[in-house]
Scaffold this motif. Sequence first.
Motif, PDB file in Angstrom:
ATOM      1  N   ALA A  26       0.828  -1.206   0.000  1.00  0.00           N
ATOM      2  CA  ALA A  26       0.000   0.000   0.000  1.00  0.00           C
ATOM      3  C   ALA A  26       0.863   1.257   0.000  1.00  0.00           C
ATOM      4  O   ALA A  26       0.476   2.278  -0.572  1.00  0.00           O
ATOM      5  CB  ALA A  26      -0.954   0.011   1.199  1.00  0.00           C
ATOM      6  N   HIS A  27       2.040   1.184   0.606  1.00  0.00           N
ATOM      7  CA  HIS A  27       2.936   2.344   0.649  1.00  0.00           C
ATOM      8  C   HIS A  27       3.436   2.733  -0.743  1.00  0.00           C
ATOM      9  O   HIS A  27       3.953   3.821  -0.930  1.00  0.00           O
ATOM     10  CB  HIS A  27       4.114   2.080   1.588  1.00  0.00           C
ATOM     11  N   ARG A  28       3.284   1.858  -1.708  1.00  0.00           N
ATOM     12  CA  ARG A  28       3.751   2.156  -3.060  1.00  0.00           C
ATOM     13  C   ARG A  28       2.687   2.837  -3.912  1.00  0.00           C
ATOM     14  O   ARG A  28       2.967   3.262  -5.013  1.00  0.00           O
ATOM     15  CB  ARG A  28       4.191   0.870  -3.749  1.00  0.00           C
ATOM     16  N   ILE A  29       1.455   2.892  -3.437  1.00  0.00           N
ATOM     17  CA  ILE A  29       0.382   3.508  -4.216  1.00  0.00           C
ATOM     18  C   ILE A  29       0.471   5.018  -4.041  1.00  0.00           C
ATOM     19  O   ILE A  29       0.316   5.539  -2.949  1.00  0.00           O
ATOM     20  CB  ILE A  29      -1.004   2.978  -3.784  1.00  0.00           C
ATOM     21  N   ARG A  30       0.748   5.698  -5.137  1.00  0.00           N
ATOM     22  CA  ARG A  30       0.921   7.150  -5.131  1.00  0.00           C
ATOM     23  C   ARG A  30      -0.269   7.788  -5.834  1.00  0.00           C
ATOM     24  O   ARG A  30      -0.490   7.547  -7.017  1.00  0.00           O
ATOM     25  CB  ARG A  30       2.212   7.555  -5.859  1.00  0.00           C
ATOM     26  N   GLU A  31      -1.016   8.584  -5.077  1.00  0.00           N
ATOM     27  CA  GLU A  31      -2.193   9.212  -5.649  1.00  0.00           C
ATOM     28  C   GLU A  31      -1.833  10.507  -6.353  1.00  0.00           C
ATOM     29  O   GLU A  31      -0.882  11.186  -5.978  1.00  0.00           O
ATOM     30  CB  GLU A  31      -3.215   9.504  -4.552  1.00  0.00           C
ATOM     31  N   GLY A  32      -2.612  10.840  -7.340  1.00  0.00           N
ATOM     32  CA  GLY A  32      -2.462  12.072  -8.100  1.00  0.00           C
ATOM     33  C   GLY A  32      -3.248  11.933  -9.386  1.00  0.00           C
ATOM     34  O   GLY A  32      -3.371  10.844  -9.929  1.00  0.00           O
ATOM     35  N   ARG A  33      -3.822  13.002  -9.831  1.00  0.00           N
ATOM     36  CA  ARG A  33      -4.656  12.951 -11.035  1.00  0.00           C
ATOM     37  C   ARG A  33      -3.884  13.469 -12.247  1.00  0.00           C
ATOM     38  O   ARG A  33      -3.159  14.446 -12.149  1.00  0.00           O
ATOM     39  CB  ARG A  33      -5.910  13.785 -10.845  1.00  0.00           C
ATOM     40  N   ARG A  34      -4.075  12.758 -13.332  1.00  0.00           N
ATOM     41  CA  ARG A  34      -3.511  13.216 -14.602  1.00  0.00           C
ATOM     42  C   ARG A  34      -4.338  12.591 -15.722  1.00  0.00           C
ATOM     43  O   ARG A  34      -4.950  11.541 -15.539  1.00  0.00           O
ATOM     44  CB  ARG A  34      -2.034  12.894 -14.739  1.00  0.00           C
ATOM     45  N   PRO A  35      -4.351  13.231 -16.880  1.00  0.00           N
ATOM     46  CA  PRO A  35      -5.115  12.673 -18.004  1.00  0.00           C
ATOM     47  C   PRO A  35      -4.574  11.303 -18.397  1.00  0.00           C
ATOM     48  O   PRO A  35      -3.377  11.042 -18.299  1.00  0.00           O
ATOM     49  CB  PRO A  35      -4.899  13.675 -19.137  1.00  0.00           C
ATOM     50  N   LEU A  36      -5.466  10.458 -18.836  1.00  0.00           N
ATOM     51  CA  LEU A  36      -5.067   9.135 -19.302  1.00  0.00           C
ATOM     52  C   LEU A  36      -4.430   9.269 -20.678  1.00  0.00           C
ATOM     53  O   LEU A  36      -5.016   9.869 -21.573  1.00  0.00           O
ATOM     54  CB  LEU A  36      -6.298   8.231 -19.374  1.00  0.00           C
ATOM     55  N   PRO A  37      -3.219   8.745 -20.866  1.00  0.00           N
ATOM     56  CA  PRO A  37      -2.597   8.844 -22.194  1.00  0.00           C
ATOM     57  C   PRO A  37      -3.327   7.948 -23.191  1.00  0.00           C
ATOM     58  O   PRO A  37      -4.007   6.990 -22.812  1.00  0.00           O
ATOM     59  CB  PRO A  37      -1.172   8.351 -21.963  1.00  0.00           C
ATOM     60  N   ASP A  38      -3.169   8.264 -24.445  1.00  0.00           N
ATOM     61  CA  ASP A  38      -3.756   7.456 -25.511  1.00  0.00           C
ATOM     62  C   ASP A  38      -2.796   6.312 -25.823  1.00  0.00           C
ATOM     63  O   ASP A  38      -1.626   6.536 -26.106  1.00  0.00           O
ATOM     64  CB  ASP A  38      -3.974   8.327 -26.742  1.00  0.00           C
ATOM     65  N   PHE A  39      -3.289   5.093 -25.728  1.00  0.00           N
ATOM     66  CA  PHE A  39      -2.485   3.925 -26.050  1.00  0.00           C
ATOM     67  C   PHE A  39      -3.425   2.801 -26.454  1.00  0.00           C
ATOM     68  O   PHE A  39      -4.607   2.823 -26.152  1.00  0.00           O
ATOM     69  CB  PHE A  39      -1.615   3.492 -24.861  1.00  0.00           C
ATOM     70  N   THR A  40      -2.881   1.825 -27.142  1.00  0.00           N
ATOM     71  CA  THR A  40      -3.661   0.644 -27.514  1.00  0.00           C
ATOM     72  C   THR A  40      -2.950  -0.608 -27.023  1.00  0.00           C
ATOM     73  O   THR A  40      -1.752  -0.588 -26.740  1.00  0.00           O
ATOM     74  CB  THR A  40      -3.878   0.541 -29.039  1.00  0.00           C
ATOM     75  N   PHE A  41      -3.714  -1.675 -26.916  1.00  0.00           N
ATOM     76  CA  PHE A  41      -3.175  -2.978 -26.547  1.00  0.00           C
ATOM     77  C   PHE A  41      -3.962  -4.031 -27.311  1.00  0.00           C
ATOM     78  O   PHE A  41      -4.940  -3.710 -27.999  1.00  0.00           O
ATOM     79  CB  PHE A  41      -3.245  -3.192 -25.030  1.00  0.00           C
ATOM     80  N   LEU A  42      -3.544  -5.261 -27.219  1.00  0.00           N
ATOM     81  CA  LEU A  42      -4.179  -6.341 -27.970  1.00  0.00           C
ATOM     82  C   LEU A  42      -4.838  -7.353 -27.045  1.00  0.00           C
ATOM     83  O   LEU A  42      -4.270  -7.728 -26.017  1.00  0.00           O
ATOM     84  CB  LEU A  42      -3.140  -7.076 -28.820  1.00  0.00           C
TER      85      LEU A  42
END
Length: 171
Positions: A26-42
């Motif tokens: 849990a100590h590794r979860i870093r909160e902060g808001r930012r736009p989701l980048p555009d990417f694709t996956f399969l």
Amino acid sequence: MVLGAVLATPFAPRPAGAAGSGGNGAHRIREGRRPLPDFTFLEADGTSRSAKDFQGKALLINLWATWCPPCVAEMPALDRAAGILAPEGFSVLPLSSDRGGANQVRGFYERTQVKNLPVVLDPRGAAARAFGARGLPTTIIVSKAGEEVARAEGEAEWDDAQILAILRRLA
């Protein structure tokens, strides 16, 4: 544990001297808001998808590979978390960077008894680059509003009650 104090700096690296392993992560979860980048996956069948296809759903995007020991170590907990969160409309997308494709991931899932995770692929590392991931595993939490709200670098026990509570709050 009060996360607000730990998470005061969005997406900050772990402080010097912080534990590198142990605990639930849990100590590794870093909160902060930012736009989701555009990417694709399969998908396993070769269909191209993007996070936009999951609009209105909370997402946990896990960047991993079968050759990555911490990724392998956290996979059973991630699988259990996916089973717990699915009925709540929370999707888990484990984007494998393995170049062996769907068969390599399917074989890994069979050997490790993963049952709740889809086979999704990022063999060229497009998602990792789009998110600026510094290593594997890296996990991105996306809110129902479609923005990145937190990330974690390194192994975590995703089915731990404290981590599940964080994920639900961030959704």
